[in-house]
Scaffold this motif. Sequence first.
Motif, PDB file in Angstrom:
ATOM      1  N   GLY A 811     -23.500 -13.888  -4.050  1.00  0.00           N
ATOM      2  CA  GLY A 811     -22.353 -14.046  -4.940  1.00  0.00           C
ATOM      3  C   GLY A 811     -21.085 -13.443  -4.379  1.00  0.00           C
ATOM      4  N   VAL A 812     -21.218 -12.307  -3.640  1.00  0.00           N
ATOM      5  CA  VAL A 812     -20.040 -11.675  -3.053  1.00  0.00           C
ATOM      6  C   VAL A 812     -19.418 -12.608  -2.005  1.00  0.00           C
ATOM      7  CG1 VAL A 812     -19.211  -9.651  -1.793  1.00  0.00           C
ATOM      8  CG2 VAL A 812     -21.082  -9.422  -3.449  1.00  0.00           C
ATOM      9  N   PHE A 813     -20.280 -13.251  -1.203  1.00  0.00           N
ATOM     10  CA  PHE A 813     -19.768 -14.197  -0.220  1.00  0.00           C
ATOM     11  C   PHE A 813     -19.140 -15.406  -0.903  1.00  0.00           C
ATOM     12  CE2 PHE A 813     -22.722 -11.773   2.351  1.00  0.00           C
ATOM     13  CZ  PHE A 813     -22.064 -11.660   3.554  1.00  0.00           C
ATOM     14  N   TYR A 814     -19.722 -15.833  -2.001  1.00  0.00           N
ATOM     15  CA  TYR A 814     -19.124 -16.951  -2.715  1.00  0.00           C
ATOM     16  C   TYR A 814     -17.731 -16.596  -3.198  1.00  0.00           C
ATOM     17  CZ  TYR A 814     -23.790 -19.083  -2.830  1.00  0.00           C
ATOM     18  OH  TYR A 814     -24.974 -19.634  -2.486  1.00  0.00           O
ATOM     19  N   ILE A 815     -17.567 -15.388  -3.706  1.00  0.00           N
ATOM     20  CA  ILE A 815     -16.241 -14.973  -4.189  1.00  0.00           C
ATOM     21  C   ILE A 815     -15.270 -14.849  -3.014  1.00  0.00           C
ATOM     22  CG2 ILE A 815     -14.980 -13.032  -5.200  1.00  0.00           C
ATOM     23  CD1 ILE A 815     -17.248 -12.624  -7.112  1.00  0.00           C
ATOM     24  N   LEU A 816     -15.762 -14.334  -1.872  1.00  0.00           N
ATOM     25  CA  LEU A 816     -14.896 -14.229  -0.691  1.00  0.00           C
ATOM     26  C   LEU A 816     -14.419 -15.604  -0.248  1.00  0.00           C
ATOM     27  CD1 LEU A 816     -13.620 -12.640   1.624  1.00  0.00           C
ATOM     28  CD2 LEU A 816     -15.819 -12.822   2.856  1.00  0.00           C
ATOM     29  N   VAL A 817     -15.365 -16.515  -0.111  1.00  0.00           N
ATOM     30  CA  VAL A 817     -14.989 -17.868   0.298  1.00  0.00           C
ATOM     31  C   VAL A 817     -14.081 -18.508  -0.738  1.00  0.00           C
ATOM     32  CG1 VAL A 817     -15.877 -20.172   0.795  1.00  0.00           C
ATOM     33  CG2 VAL A 817     -17.076 -18.160   1.674  1.00  0.00           C
ATOM     34  N   GLY A 818     -14.421 -18.302  -2.009  1.00  0.00           N
ATOM     35  CA  GLY A 818     -13.580 -18.865  -3.062  1.00  0.00           C
ATOM     36  C   GLY A 818     -12.184 -18.283  -3.043  1.00  0.00           C
ATOM     37  N   GLY A 819     -12.066 -16.968  -2.783  1.00  0.00           N
ATOM     38  CA  GLY A 819     -10.749 -16.335  -2.714  1.00  0.00           C
ATOM     39  C   GLY A 819      -9.928 -16.851  -1.551  1.00  0.00           C
ATOM     40  N   LEU A 820     -10.620 -17.011  -0.389  1.00  0.00           N
ATOM     41  CA  LEU A 820      -9.913 -17.545   0.765  1.00  0.00           C
ATOM     42  C   LEU A 820      -9.440 -18.965   0.509  1.00  0.00           C
ATOM     43  CD1 LEU A 820     -12.203 -16.212   3.675  1.00  0.00           C
ATOM     44  CD2 LEU A 820     -10.013 -15.285   2.870  1.00  0.00           C
ATOM     45  N   GLY A 821     -10.305 -19.737  -0.115  1.00  0.00           N
ATOM     46  CA  GLY A 821      -9.907 -21.111  -0.428  1.00  0.00           C
ATOM     47  C   GLY A 821      -8.748 -21.148  -1.404  1.00  0.00           C
ATOM     48  N   LEU A 822      -8.793 -20.251  -2.395  1.00  0.00           N
ATOM     49  CA  LEU A 822      -7.706 -20.194  -3.374  1.00  0.00           C
ATOM     50  C   LEU A 822      -6.404 -19.788  -2.711  1.00  0.00           C
ATOM     51  CD1 LEU A 822      -6.816 -20.341  -6.348  1.00  0.00           C
ATOM     52  CD2 LEU A 822      -7.494 -17.939  -6.575  1.00  0.00           C
ATOM     53  N   ALA A 823      -6.494 -18.820  -1.740  1.00  0.00           N
ATOM     54  CA  ALA A 823      -5.288 -18.378  -1.026  1.00  0.00           C
ATOM     55  C   ALA A 823      -4.672 -19.533  -0.227  1.00  0.00           C
ATOM     56  CB  ALA A 823      -5.632 -17.202  -0.120  1.00  0.00           C
ATOM     57  N   MET A 824      -5.529 -20.318   0.430  1.00  0.00           N
ATOM     58  CA  MET A 824      -5.039 -21.460   1.186  1.00  0.00           C
ATOM     59  C   MET A 824      -4.383 -22.473   0.252  1.00  0.00           C
ATOM     60  SD  MET A 824      -5.704 -20.951   4.395  1.00  0.00           S
ATOM     61  CE  MET A 824      -5.621 -22.587   5.086  1.00  0.00           C
ATOM     62  N   LEU A 825      -4.988 -22.683  -0.908  1.00  0.00           N
ATOM     63  CA  LEU A 825      -4.421 -23.634  -1.849  1.00  0.00           C
ATOM     64  C   LEU A 825      -3.076 -23.156  -2.367  1.00  0.00           C
ATOM     65  CD1 LEU A 825      -4.725 -26.208  -3.561  1.00  0.00           C
ATOM     66  CD2 LEU A 825      -5.956 -24.838  -5.271  1.00  0.00           C
ATOM     67  N   VAL A 826      -2.993 -21.851  -2.687  1.00  0.00           N
ATOM     68  CA  VAL A 826      -1.705 -21.313  -3.164  1.00  0.00           C
ATOM     69  C   VAL A 826      -0.647 -21.380  -2.067  1.00  0.00           C
ATOM     70  CG1 VAL A 826      -0.568 -19.201  -3.969  1.00  0.00           C
ATOM     71  CG2 VAL A 826      -2.809 -19.853  -4.889  1.00  0.00           C
ATOM     72  N   ALA A 827      -1.068 -21.071  -0.829  1.00  0.00           N
ATOM     73  CA  ALA A 827      -0.111 -21.149   0.290  1.00  0.00           C
ATOM     74  C   ALA A 827       0.415 -22.566   0.455  1.00  0.00           C
ATOM     75  CB  ALA A 827      -0.792 -20.675   1.578  1.00  0.00           C
ATOM     76  N   LEU A 828      -0.460 -23.557   0.310  1.00  0.00           N
ATOM     77  CA  LEU A 828      -0.042 -24.946   0.407  1.00  0.00           C
ATOM     78  C   LEU A 828       0.951 -25.289  -0.697  1.00  0.00           C
ATOM     79  CD1 LEU A 828      -0.310 -27.729   1.741  1.00  0.00           C
ATOM     80  CD2 LEU A 828      -2.288 -28.153   0.252  1.00  0.00           C
ATOM     81  N   ILE A 829       0.652 -24.812  -1.918  1.00  0.00           N
ATOM     82  CA  ILE A 829       1.564 -25.081  -3.038  1.00  0.00           C
ATOM     83  C   ILE A 829       2.913 -24.433  -2.776  1.00  0.00           C
ATOM     84  CG2 ILE A 829       1.936 -24.654  -5.495  1.00  0.00           C
ATOM     85  CD1 ILE A 829      -1.102 -24.889  -5.875  1.00  0.00           C
ATOM     86  N   GLU A 830       2.857 -23.136  -2.276  1.00  0.00           N
ATOM     87  CA  GLU A 830       4.110 -22.444  -1.991  1.00  0.00           C
ATOM     88  C   GLU A 830       4.915 -23.196  -0.910  1.00  0.00           C
ATOM     89  OE1 GLU A 830       3.166 -17.743  -2.896  1.00  0.00           O
ATOM     90  OE2 GLU A 830       2.861 -18.549  -0.885  1.00  0.00           O
ATOM     91  N   PHE A 831       4.222 -23.675   0.105  1.00  0.00           N
ATOM     92  CA  PHE A 831       4.897 -24.404   1.170  1.00  0.00           C
ATOM     93  C   PHE A 831       5.548 -25.675   0.640  1.00  0.00           C
ATOM     94  CE2 PHE A 831       4.734 -27.738   4.414  1.00  0.00           C
ATOM     95  CZ  PHE A 831       5.547 -27.179   5.400  1.00  0.00           C
ATOM     96  N   CYS A 832       4.792 -26.422  -0.150  1.00  0.00           N
ATOM     97  CA  CYS A 832       5.355 -27.664  -0.699  1.00  0.00           C
ATOM     98  C   CYS A 832       6.546 -27.362  -1.601  1.00  0.00           C
ATOM     99  CB  CYS A 832       4.283 -28.427  -1.467  1.00  0.00           C
ATOM    100  SG  CYS A 832       2.936 -29.044  -0.429  1.00  0.00           S
ATOM    101  N   TYR A 833       6.368 -26.332  -2.437  1.00  0.00           N
ATOM    102  CA  TYR A 833       7.449 -25.991  -3.349  1.00  0.00           C
ATOM    103  C   TYR A 833       8.695 -25.566  -2.564  1.00  0.00           C
ATOM    104  CZ  TYR A 833      10.134 -23.331  -6.759  1.00  0.00           C
ATOM    105  OH  TYR A 833      11.151 -22.830  -7.545  1.00  0.00           O
ATOM    106  N   LYS A 834       8.487 -24.729  -1.553  1.00  0.00           N
ATOM    107  CA  LYS A 834       9.617 -24.230  -0.765  1.00  0.00           C
ATOM    108  C   LYS A 834      10.287 -25.354   0.036  1.00  0.00           C
ATOM    109  CE  LYS A 834      12.278 -20.977   0.662  1.00  0.00           C
ATOM    110  NZ  LYS A 834      13.211 -20.342  -0.267  1.00  0.00           N
TER     111      LYS A 834
END
Length: 879
Positions: A811-834
């Motif tokens: 479960g800890v690895f799932y949260i790590l992978v999920g967090g990394l994926g979420l960070a990439m998604l937010v970065a993409l949104i920030e890039f598009c928005y910017k």
Amino acid sequence: MEKIVNLSVSVLLVLWGCVLGGSPSVQIGGLFPRGADQEYSAFRIGMVQFGTSEFRLTPHIDNLEVANSFAVTNCFCSQFSRGVYAIFGFYDKKSVNTITSFCGTLHVSFITPSFPLDGNQQFIIQMRPDIKGPLLSLIEYYKWDKFAYLYDSDRGLTTLQVVLDTAAERKWQVTAINVGNLKDERKDEAYRSLFQDLENKKERRVILDCEQDKVKDIMEQVITIGRHVKGYHYIIANLGFIDGDLSKIQYGGANVSGFQIVDFDDPLVSKFDQRWEALEEKEYPGADSKIRYTSALTYDAVQVMTEAFRYLHKQRIDFTRRANNGDCLANPAVPWAQGVEIERALKQVRVEGLTGNIQFDQHGKRVNYSVNIMELKSNGPVKIGYWNEVDKMAVTKSDVFANDTTGMENKTVIVTTILEAPYVMLKKNADLFVDNERYEGYCVDLAAEIAKHCGFKYQLKIVGDGKYGARDAETKIWNGMVGELVYGKADIAVAPLTITLVREEVIDFSKPFMSLGISIMIKKPQKSKPGVFSFLDPLAYEIWMCIVFAYIGVSVVLFLVSRFSPYEWHTEEYEDGQIQTNESTNEFGIFNSLWFSLGAFMRQGCDISPRSLSGRIVGGVWWFFTLIIISSYTANLAAFLTVERMVSPIESAEDLAKQTEIAYGTLDSGSTKEFFRRSKIALFDKMWTYMRSAEPSVFVKTTAEGVLRVRKSKGKYAYLLESTMNEYIEQRKPCDTMKVGGNLDSKGYGIATPKGSSLRNAVNLAVLKLNEQGLLDKLKNKWWYDKGECGSGGGDSKEKTSALSLSNVAGVFYILVGGLGLAMLVALIEFCYKSRAEAKRMKVAKNAQNINPTSSQNSQNFATYKEGYNVYGIESVKI
């Protein structure tokens, strides 16, 4: 053969009917109480047996309630109006005066097997002999000078009066108690109170002056209570000693004496008994059992009437009732003239019947009769002598009081026990041994130690029915080992026998040799591996929710206090083109407040911190809160990640009671079942209600059956048993059962002896000595744990800490992978928005460049810097 005899009897009855068809008819009345089926059958057999070609007896039968004087009057008058020559029937205390009055007034003879009457009654022929003489002789023979006299007032008080008069002359102490007026619905309670009073008065000699039905009730209570058997002596003061079922008290150690008018060893009686047994039960109710003395008296009464009318016929005496079928209630009454002749003929009869010599005096009472004196031995009723008017009491056997309590010296003590591991078990090679050597176990060793301390020889005897001991609700008979002690079949019980109130009332217990309680056994559930998100298990769901709300709440409070506190604001200088401006800024925007709280909770800190006192107070209490929560979480985390836990479906009796999926039951005929049946606690009463009505039955005959049912039920059956046995079975292969919850009660096992046994004190002292020496604990360790097969925790139940596997922390690895994926998604949104914002800005700047290229460029750079800074929550306010 039996069918041939039945056919012969039927043919005989038909032939007699044909032969007597043309004979003169003698009308005979019959008044039978309801329920006297056997007496009526004997009456019918007598009518056929003693029929003659000279005349035939024609019966007119009425069934009635003999205690109802109105019914008796109605039936008597009806019989009289039919022109009967004599009436056979029964009476009791309430109707006897009515019958004697009618008989004396109308001169109609009444032949009865009921209890003898006082005084000199005309026209009453009493078939039953008086028992006063035999009873007084038996009391004198036993040399009783103090006894209790239980009598039925419905039978009259003549015998009681004679006993009391004799007691006054000879200074006997007699306690007279009337048991005839006990209410049926409360008779059990009344008998219990009565025998308690007798015990308090030390009355161990009791005379029962009652009919057999009342004697049966009293004896059942004696057996039920159990304390008034061994060492007691009862005299049954009626003439049918063997009519009642004495087998229940036969082995209890009580002396029972009585009288028997029907001698089954007599050839005449034996011949009749053969014909009686050949009768069909459907046609002759009551023929399936031995003839009772009241039925024998009825049979003899028919013979007496036949002989009387034969005598009148031979003497050519006119006894017809032509035109004399009058009204019995006429005023004045018209007596029957021939009635005196019939009475005289009846009193002159002298024959041999089932009840011996039948002869009457001038008052219609039996004389020159003989009564057998009986005693109950271990092999059944035995004749020890006889009584008659000439010899009085003559004893033919002198071995009386054979059931008296004797000492245990030079006697092999019978030790009853039960096959129950680990208490008593057969050895693997038991066939190679004999007697006590065939067994092994805790109670086998304990019995040997008890015998060594008490100094007696003993023999182990396994209880026949395999039960511990309970009282049957219908028959009131004790079964199991308790029954063996109560009825004298064993001298001591060394077994896992629970000390209870109902058992203590009928047997004696030693001090407990083992303490225990009722516990719950279930099938051991499969161990569950930690789940993917098992790292959340150390804290309950409610705590996690509270932590989330606390996190949000602290962040909001920190944001608010930072807004209101002036110490959180500071001045920043900006150059807007050629103009320099000063603005007050605050670092704790809502996002920075959430970031600060999250960093503190994760023990990582943050690059900003509160400056104001209020902000630092918020931060301090939040740090303290996170310190305790994280420490508690860390302390429990290891156990939840490294140990494979068993998830039990139930944890207590409350869990059992509030569900219906898992059935639960106890041992039948044991103290555990008795505990639930008698409990007044709502929880246990609810459980008893379920167990009593469950289908199929949840009760088992043996503990082994209960354990097997638990193992095969796939977790759908829970067995309630003593904790000691539960712990033992948990240590035995296949190690698939377990004890859950605490004990439901507290009790102990004791060594049992019969009431008044000479072994009681010696056994009690031996148990105390063994306990003080620590031998009892040593025996328990030997048979429970030293010989255990499942280790200290029961097989695979021992929880071992092992290295973590990937499944433990997945479960800890799932949260790590999920967090990394979420960070990439937010970065993409920030890039598009910017990118979109930058495109708009470039378009505006291009349009403005044509107007003022230099100013537009400087403004663009400053706006870009300021917008990027505000993303992280720093805001500026002009002052």
